[in-house]
Design a protein around this motif. Structure first.
Motif: not given
Ligand code: PPE
Length: 316
Positions: A147-148, A188-189, A255-271, A273-279
């Motif tokens: 996870g990024a 960060f990633d 921050y309070t979601a169960d999951e977050v992922f990013m999508v893009g042609t280059a990134a495809e589907v990238t899970p 893991a944390s945002i601003d150090r909050r898991p």
């Protein structure tokens, strides 16, 4: 003292043959003038496309949609390219074929040339090139597996009355470069960009989804790019029977979601893991995100008959 110009023809990005204004030229010969308008003012538009390895050879994923968006990006800038969507499709397929690539990242670019210096591009000619590159996992294998780690950028996504945010214009990407560099320099990633009002916009080169209570949410269209992967993932999610909505969201909702992922042609589907150090959730790549990544990679590899319409086989 000026340094000698580079003469090493083996250097470069491994792009091999590049389609350049109608000719196939080696990367080392695909050169432009230092007075190129686009170099000074960011007056270029581009696409990011991938071709995937399938059991029928390389296939370009959602080619027509990318070629159309390239022309829309140009139209937004007031450019009047002479290349039709068919010519662009053909140039892309021919470049993948000429380089005999099993899979690759494809970068088409339209830009104003060096015919005149000064902001007004009225006398500058348009040029068009297509390069193919051997690109792997965009944010790294580890970011996908674990996870990024995202950081909210201090740079806001440009608003639509300042920059044409629906155009993949070169100049827009200074905003992305600043945000991405800031995130990387801070360990960060990738960066999370908010819009001027503080709503979640997108990553430096990705659209954002989150899962909460079994519903999948896509960030609604505003200043974010009309992502083709976003559209693909929405269709995959609907076909998987996932309840789905589009929404505006402040960062707290991520921050309070169960999951977050990013999508893009280059990134495809990238899970994520944390945002601003909050898991996020358990602080690892979430199961839905990983399942969506798997589904996306199956669709792009031509393994799912219902999504064959998205593939253009280079050998055909
Ligand atoms: N937002 C931005 C700002 C963006 O640049 C991209 C693509 C997306 C969303 C996702 O769009 P799509 O590819 O149609 O799903 N970013 C491209 C550039 C990456 C780069 O490093 O350059 C890409 O993914 O090809």
């Amino acid at each position: 003292m000026a340094t000698n110009p580079p003469t090493d023809t083996t250097s470069g990005l491994g792009a091999g043959l590049i389609w350049f204004d109608g000719a196939m030229v080696p990367e080392a010969e695909a050169k432009v003038s230092v007075l190129t308008h686009a170099l000074h003012y960011g007056t270029s538009v581009f696409e990011g496309i991938r071709a995937y390895a399938t059991d029928r050879g390389a296939a370009v994923f959602r080619l027509r949609e990318h070629s159309q968006r390239l022309l829309e990006s140009a139209k937004i800038l007031g450019m009047k390219p002479s290349w039709t969507v068919d010519v662009i499709d053909r140039a892309i397929v021919d470049t993948v074929k000429a380089n005999e690539r099993p899979s690759c990242y494809i970068r088409p670019l339209i830009w104003y040339g060096p015919e005149s210096l000064g902001i007004n591009p009225a006398r500058n000619q348009l040029h068009f090139m297509v390069a193919t590159l051997p690109w792997g996992v965009y944010l790294g294998e580890e970011a996908v597996r674990k996870g990024a780690r995202l950081m909210t950028s201090s740079w806001r996504r440009s608003s639509g009355d300042i920059m044409p945010t629906k155009s993949k214009a070169g100049g827009n990407y200074v905003n992305s470069v600043l945000a991405n560099s800031e995130a990387r320099e801070n360990g960060f990633d990738e960066a999370l960009l908010l819009d001027k009002e503080g709503f979640v916009a997108e990553g430096s080169g990705e659209n954002i989804f989150f899962l909460k209570g079994g519903t999948l949410y896509a960030i609604a269209h505003s200043v974010n790019l009309r992502g083709i992967t976003r559209d693909t993932v929405i269709q995959l999610a609907k076909d998987m029977g996932t309840p789905f909505e589009t929404t505006m969201a402040v960062r707290d909702e991520l921050y309070t979601a169960d999951e977050v992922f990013m999508v893009g042609t280059a990134a495809e589907v990238t899970p994520i893991a944390s945002i601003d150090r909050r898991p996020i959730g358990a602080g690892v790549a979430g199961p839905y995100s990983l399942a969506m990544r798997e589904r996306y990679l199956e669709a792009t590899a031509g393994k799912l008959p219902e999504y064959q319409r998205w593939l253009t086989y280079v050998a055909d």
